[in-house]
Design an enzyme around this catalytic site. Structure first.
Site, short mmCIF file in Angstrom:
data_model
loop_
_atom_site.label_atom_id
_atom_site.label_comp_id
_atom_site.label_asym_id
_atom_site.label_seq_id
_atom_site.Cartn_x
_atom_site.Cartn_y
_atom_site.Cartn_z
N ALA A 106 -3.04 4.73 1.02
CA ALA A 106 -2.08 3.61 0.91
C ALA A 106 -0.97 3.95 -0.09
O ALA A 106 -0.45 5.06 -0.08
CB ALA A 106 -2.81 2.31 0.57
N ASP A 117 1.27 -12.54 3.96
CA ASP A 117 1.06 -11.12 3.68
C ASP A 117 1.97 -10.23 4.52
O ASP A 117 2.35 -10.56 5.63
CB ASP A 117 -0.40 -10.79 4.01
CG ASP A 117 -0.88 -9.59 3.25
OD1 ASP A 117 -1.52 -9.78 2.21
OD2 ASP A 117 -0.59 -8.45 3.69
N GLN A 144 -14.86 -6.75 -12.75
CA GLN A 144 -13.94 -5.72 -13.27
C GLN A 144 -13.08 -6.15 -14.45
O GLN A 144 -12.98 -5.44 -15.44
CB GLN A 144 -13.04 -5.23 -12.13
CG GLN A 144 -11.98 -4.25 -12.60
CD GLN A 144 -11.47 -3.35 -11.50
OE1 GLN A 144 -12.26 -2.68 -10.83
NE2 GLN A 144 -10.18 -3.30 -11.32
N HIS A 146 -5.95 -8.08 -1.34
CA HIS A 146 -4.87 -9.00 -0.99
C HIS A 146 -5.26 -10.45 -1.31
O HIS A 146 -4.44 -11.24 -1.75
CB HIS A 146 -4.52 -8.88 0.50
CG HIS A 146 -3.94 -7.54 0.88
ND1 HIS A 146 -2.72 -7.41 1.46
CD2 HIS A 146 -4.43 -6.28 0.73
CE1 HIS A 146 -2.47 -6.11 1.67
NE2 HIS A 146 -3.50 -5.42 1.23
N TRP A 185 -3.05 -1.28 -6.59
CA TRP A 185 -2.09 -1.93 -7.47
C TRP A 185 -2.74 -3.00 -8.36
O TRP A 185 -2.39 -3.17 -9.52
CB TRP A 185 -0.92 -2.50 -6.69
CG TRP A 185 0.17 -3.02 -7.58
CD1 TRP A 185 0.68 -4.28 -7.58
CD2 TRP A 185 0.87 -2.31 -8.61
NE1 TRP A 185 1.66 -4.40 -8.54
CE2 TRP A 185 1.79 -3.19 -9.19
CE3 TRP A 185 0.81 -1.00 -9.10
CZ2 TRP A 185 2.64 -2.83 -10.23
CZ3 TRP A 185 1.64 -0.62 -10.14
CH2 TRP A 185 2.55 -1.54 -10.69
N ASN A 186 -3.73 -3.72 -7.80
CA ASN A 186 -4.39 -4.74 -8.64
C ASN A 186 -5.13 -4.09 -9.80
O ASN A 186 -5.02 -4.52 -10.94
CB ASN A 186 -5.38 -5.57 -7.81
CG ASN A 186 -4.68 -6.35 -6.73
OD1 ASN A 186 -3.88 -7.23 -7.01
ND2 ASN A 186 -4.93 -6.00 -5.48
N SER A 187 -5.87 -3.03 -9.49
CA SER A 187 -6.62 -2.34 -10.55
C SER A 187 -5.66 -1.78 -11.60
O SER A 187 -5.92 -1.86 -12.80
CB SER A 187 -7.46 -1.21 -9.97
OG SER A 187 -8.48 -1.74 -9.16
N HIS A 200 -8.53 4.42 -8.51
CA HIS A 200 -7.84 4.95 -7.32
C HIS A 200 -6.37 4.51 -7.32
O HIS A 200 -5.66 4.83 -6.38
CB HIS A 200 -8.56 4.46 -6.07
CG HIS A 200 -8.46 2.96 -5.85
ND1 HIS A 200 -8.67 2.04 -6.84
CD2 HIS A 200 -8.15 2.24 -4.75
CE1 HIS A 200 -8.52 0.82 -6.35
NE2 HIS A 200 -8.19 0.91 -5.09
#
Ligand code: UDP
Length: 477
Positions: free
Chosen positions: A385, A119, A347, A16, A365-367, A362
């Protein structure tokens, strides 16, 4: 220029905080004054970037709120989700977050920003902002598809109409026919318990706050999931703006290398290793900031990686002394073929390297977005999640990846995927005609992502209209 002042208040988890920092930089680059609100132990996530961008002439600052960890019975240094000692600590962590409402209100009163981007896990932020007539935007950090699907699951509870945990059902009323099993739905959602748990109460407030907030801001771009952006806005009737992919606002090597935490490997060493490899020959394996596998699953993962025969970079979150699960002789046997990073990997820098040919993820969403922006196809291994839903977008809809067959939503001790399935999925995404097709589809999406954030692109324009609205709101009030 400089007429708007926006507060950005992320939940204290790396998945986040990282996109929120990128979002604050993006707003600042469009002439907005961006103030990031966080707690003292999380300041290092933001400080270097804020210092750098301030020197470049952007208006950015950080304001700190003391985190009452000890007051709720958590260890003193527990200020981010990855430090929560056990699953039972999570409700306490959320309780401590909610205790930040009064100090946040003081800050709102003192600085009177024009907007609060807070958030999803801070539903009370809407009420805090309303006291000062400040519009509150929600940041979920998730995909449109996941938000639409979760809404459908909550409303229709289709998992109640199947006869077993493993029977497939269709998620009702979505633009595509997407199927899940009951086991792939969060236990909180699928449980028939009438008595609310502390966590289900938090989620209830989270969803209620969607109705009372000014709108929702998405780290996504229209071309990636147009049907779901439309569905969210037109069918669910929410106000929403897409401003992503946010990771693309890190353009130089320094920004890409230092996101969230300091890398556990010297990035030059890592890039040198990748330089020695052929294009698209290395699989990058990483499961974000909070994934927790059972030791037996880590053992099976190592065996699957080795059996695939492919070169790899594997990010392991535990320390070497905790690695009793590592197959004997694994590191010796894979010497030269594999690079293990223990801790935190740079990354985005790795994904952007031409040697990387697939991303075992996994589906955080960011990845997922970072993989799209790098044009790398996916081996999907969702754990919990929103990840099972993001997987659907990448495999079933965009056809840019293939799954290992993850069967159960679990936030700890994840297990159950066999080495054969891992090796097979890795080879399928790396070798052969189908893999080339996946790669060309994800590369086409990469180009669309770049265009979306350029002047005149969909996300650029969407942010512009949000800023215009906020200016108009400010003038009217
Ligand atoms: N990340 C990283 N190095 C790591 C692990 C994660 O830089 O070793 C970053 C990753 O690039 C992404 C974020 O941490 O920006 C993880 O977010 P995601 O939504 O993928 O997963 P989460 O951690 O929320 O499960």
């Amino acid at each position: 220029m400089g007429d708007l002042h926006v507060f950005f208040f992320p939940f204290m988890a790396h998945g986040h905080m990282i996109p929120t920092l990128d979002m604050a930089k993006l707003f600042a680059s469009r002439g907005v004054k961006a103030t990031i609100i966080t707690t003292p132990a999380n300041q290092p996530v933001f400080s270097k970037a804020v210092e750098k961008y301030t020197q470049l002439g952007f208006q950015m600052e950080i304001r700190l709120l003391e985190f009452p960890a000890v007051e709720v019975g958590l260890p003193e240094d527990c200020e981010s989700a990855d430090k929560i000692p056990s699953v039972d600590g999570l409700p306490r962590f959320h309780k401590a977050c909610a205790m930040l409402q009064p100090p946040l209100e003081h800050l709102l009163q003192e600085l009177r920003p024009n907007c609060l981007v807070a958030d999803m896990f801070f539903p009370w932020a809407t009420e805090a902002a309303a006291k000062f007539d400040i519009p509150r935007l929600i940041f979920h950090g998730s995909s449109y598809l996941a938000m639409c699907a979760m809404n459908s699951l909550r409303t229709h509870k289709p998992f109640n109409h199947v006869s077993s945990d493993s029977e497939l059902f269709t998620i009702p009323n979505l633009p595509h026919e997407l199927k899940l099993t009951r086991l792939q739905v969060s236990p909180m959602e699928r449980s028939k318990l009438e008595t609310p748990t502390p966590f289900s109460e938090i989620f209830k407030r989270v969803f209620e706050s969607e109705d009372t907030s000014y709108g929702v801001i998405f780290n996504s771009f229209y071309e990636l999931e147009p049907d779901y952006a439309e569905h969210y806005k037109n069918v669910l009737g929410r106000r929403a703006w897409s401003v992503g992919p946010l990771s693309l606002f890190n353009t130089d090597a320094e920004d890409k290398a230092e996101r969230g935490k300091k890398s556990s490997i010297n990035e030059h060493e890592c890039l040198k290793w990748l330089d020695s490899k052929n294009p698209h020959s290395v699989v990058y394996i990483c499961f974000g900031s909070t994934a927790n596998f059972a030791p037996s699953q880590l053992h099976e993962m190592a065996m699957g990686i080795e059996d695939s025969g492919l070169d790899f970079v594997w990010v392991i979150r535990n320390k070497r002394e905790e690695e009793k699960w590592m197959p004997e002789g694994f590191e010796e046997r894979t010497k030269g073929k594999g690079l293990i990073i223990r801790g935190w990997a740079p990354q985005v820098l790795i994904l952007d390297h031409p040697a990387v040919g697939a991303f075992v993820t996994h589906c955080g969403w960011n990845s997922t977005l970072e993989g799209v922006c790098a044009g790398v196809p996916f081996v999907t291994w969702p754990l919990f999640a929103d990840q099972f839903l993001n997987e659907k977008l990448m495999t079933d809809i965009l056809r840019t990846g293939s799954g290992v067959g993850s069967k159960e939503w679990k936030s700890a001790d994840c297990d159950g995927v066999k080495r054969e399935a891992i090796a097979e999925a890795m080879k399928k995404v790396m070798i052969g005609e189908e893999s080339e097709e996946m790669r060309s589809r994800v590369k086409a999406m990469k180009d669309k992502a770049k265009k979306a954030i350029e002047e005149g692109g969909s996300s650029y324009v969407d942010l512009g209209s949000l800023l215009d609205e906020l200016r108009a709101y400010h003038t009217k009030h």
